[in-house]
Design an enzyme around this catalytic site. Structure first.
Site, PDB file in Angstrom:
ATOM      1  N   HIS A 144       0.869  -1.090  -0.161  1.00 58.88           N
ATOM      2  CA  HIS A 144      -0.082   0.144   0.137  1.00 58.88           C
ATOM      3  C   HIS A 144       0.889   1.090   0.013  1.00 58.88           C
ATOM      4  O   HIS A 144       0.696   2.150   0.748  1.00 58.88           O
ATOM      5  CB  HIS A 144      -1.047  -0.082   1.160  1.00 58.88           C
ATOM      6  CG  HIS A 144      -1.774  -1.093   0.959  1.00 58.88           C
ATOM      7  ND1 HIS A 144      -3.321  -1.094   0.806  1.00 58.88           N
ATOM      8  CD2 HIS A 144      -1.649  -2.510   1.214  1.00 58.88           C
ATOM      9  CE1 HIS A 144      -3.856  -2.521   0.659  1.00 58.88           C
ATOM     10  NE2 HIS A 144      -2.825  -3.157   1.031  1.00 58.88           N
ATOM     11  N   HIS A 147      -7.925  -6.895   1.732  1.00 61.22           N
ATOM     12  CA  HIS A 147      -7.189  -5.963   2.607  1.00 61.22           C
ATOM     13  C   HIS A 147      -7.853  -5.858   3.831  1.00 61.22           C
ATOM     14  O   HIS A 147      -7.270  -5.628   4.924  1.00 61.22           O
ATOM     15  CB  HIS A 147      -6.820  -4.746   1.734  1.00 61.22           C
ATOM     16  CG  HIS A 147      -6.288  -3.442   2.424  1.00 61.22           C
ATOM     17  ND1 HIS A 147      -5.101  -3.756   3.251  1.00 61.22           N
ATOM     18  CD2 HIS A 147      -6.513  -2.101   2.779  1.00 61.22           C
ATOM     19  CE1 HIS A 147      -4.802  -2.646   4.076  1.00 61.22           C
ATOM     20  NE2 HIS A 147      -5.603  -1.914   3.619  1.00 61.22           N
ATOM     21  N   HIS A 180     -13.129   1.763   3.841  1.00 60.98           N
ATOM     22  CA  HIS A 180     -12.469   0.530   3.615  1.00 60.98           C
ATOM     23  C   HIS A 180     -13.512  -0.560   4.259  1.00 60.98           C
ATOM     24  O   HIS A 180     -13.574  -1.530   3.379  1.00 60.98           O
ATOM     25  CB  HIS A 180     -11.146   0.327   4.647  1.00 60.98           C
ATOM     26  CG  HIS A 180      -9.822   1.188   4.166  1.00 60.98           C
ATOM     27  ND1 HIS A 180      -9.700   2.250   4.228  1.00 60.98           N
ATOM     28  CD2 HIS A 180      -8.912   0.473   3.326  1.00 60.98           C
ATOM     29  CE1 HIS A 180      -8.593   2.608   3.630  1.00 60.98           C
ATOM     30  NE2 HIS A 180      -8.026   1.519   3.306  1.00 60.98           N
TER      31      HIS A 180
HETATM   32 MN    MN Z   1      -4.227   0.666   0.773  1.00 58.33          MN
END
Ligand code: MN
Length: 257
Positions: free
Chosen positions: A69, A79, A207
């Site tokens: 990343h 992730h 995320h």
């Molecule tokens: Mn990332």
């Protein structure tokens, strides 16, 4: 003529421009900094193997060390804990790496407030002029943050309360994941979430929601100012790291001039 034949002719004639959305990778490339006790990612580093010397008289090459990343990079569903059973970066289908883009420019708002958060209403307002977000495509969030990408301090913009960088509200993150027709979300900042997103409910909502829904992220993009609001096509090239959670990526946009 075939569609690709016309495309190739337009490319040769300059009627289609290739815009590089990728930040150069070097040991100066900014990286995210997590508060203790969390482990840190590596900066990008080159280790010379030989350079026209006794180690290799006719060839120059390097080993490299990098976080997955680091710099302009691709976030795969695996992730995040919400997407841990989803695709890793090597199993993302190639078809998903090419698609139409919508570009939302909120750089004025971000200039006035570095903690600015994208809301669903901003997207709805944009859609009144430009139409719906592209199905199977990408929403790119222009904030003007790419002008800071030469400096770790300016890019992270942290004070004693943590980093101040723009992002997405929890409600908008859920909407992007569950209702918007796009498969990915791209930003100019170090991550898809706001600098203050560790304190949101849930933490790091972009995320959590996007990767949990099997969607993708792209970060530290540059040159979004060169793209029209609609009509460009994005090509993302993360490395197929087996089992990887993400990868530095070359990201290009094809733009009709
Ligand atoms: Mn990332």
């Amino acid at each position: 003529m075939s569609i690709l034949g016309e495309f190739a002719e337009a490319l040769t004639a300059g009627r289609i421009e290739v815009v590089d959305l990728t930040a150069p990778l070097s040991d100066n490339t900014p990286i995210i900094q997590l508060p203790p006790p969390f482990a840190q990612t590596a900066t990008f580093q080159l280790e010379e193997i030989s350079r026209f010397d006794e180690r290799g008289p006719a060839w120059y090459w390097n080993n490299l060390r990098t976080g997955e990343h680091t710099g302009t990079h691709f976030d795969a569903p695996a992730h995040w804990i919400t997407g841990r059973d989803g695709e890793d970066v090597a199993t993302v289908p190639a078809r998903k790496l090419v698609g139409p883009v919508a570009v939302l420019d909120l750089s004025e708002q971000v200039a006035a407030d570095p903690d600015f958060l994208l809301e669903v209403d901003h997207v709805r307002e944009w859609e009144k002029t430009h139409g719906p977000l592209p199905a199977g495509g990408w929403l790119l969030y222009r904030t003007g943050w790419d002008t800071r990408s030469e400096s770790q301090a300016e890019f992270l913009n942290a004070d004693e309360n943590g980093p101040h960088t723009p992002g997405v509200s929890p409600a908008c993150a859920r909407w992007l994941a569950e209702e918007a027709p796009v498969i990915g979300f791209g930003v100019e900042t170090v991550g898809t979430d706001a600098g203050a997103a560790h304190s949101f409910d849930p933490p790091f909502p972009c995320h959590a929601a996007l990767l949990g829904s099997g969607k993708y992220g792209l970060t530290q993009l540059q040159n979004l100012a060169l793209l029209p609001p609609t009509g460009a096509v994005l090509v993302a090239g993360p490395l197929p790291i087996v089992g990887g959670s993400g990868s530095p990526a070359r990201v290009l946009a094809l733009v009709e001039r």
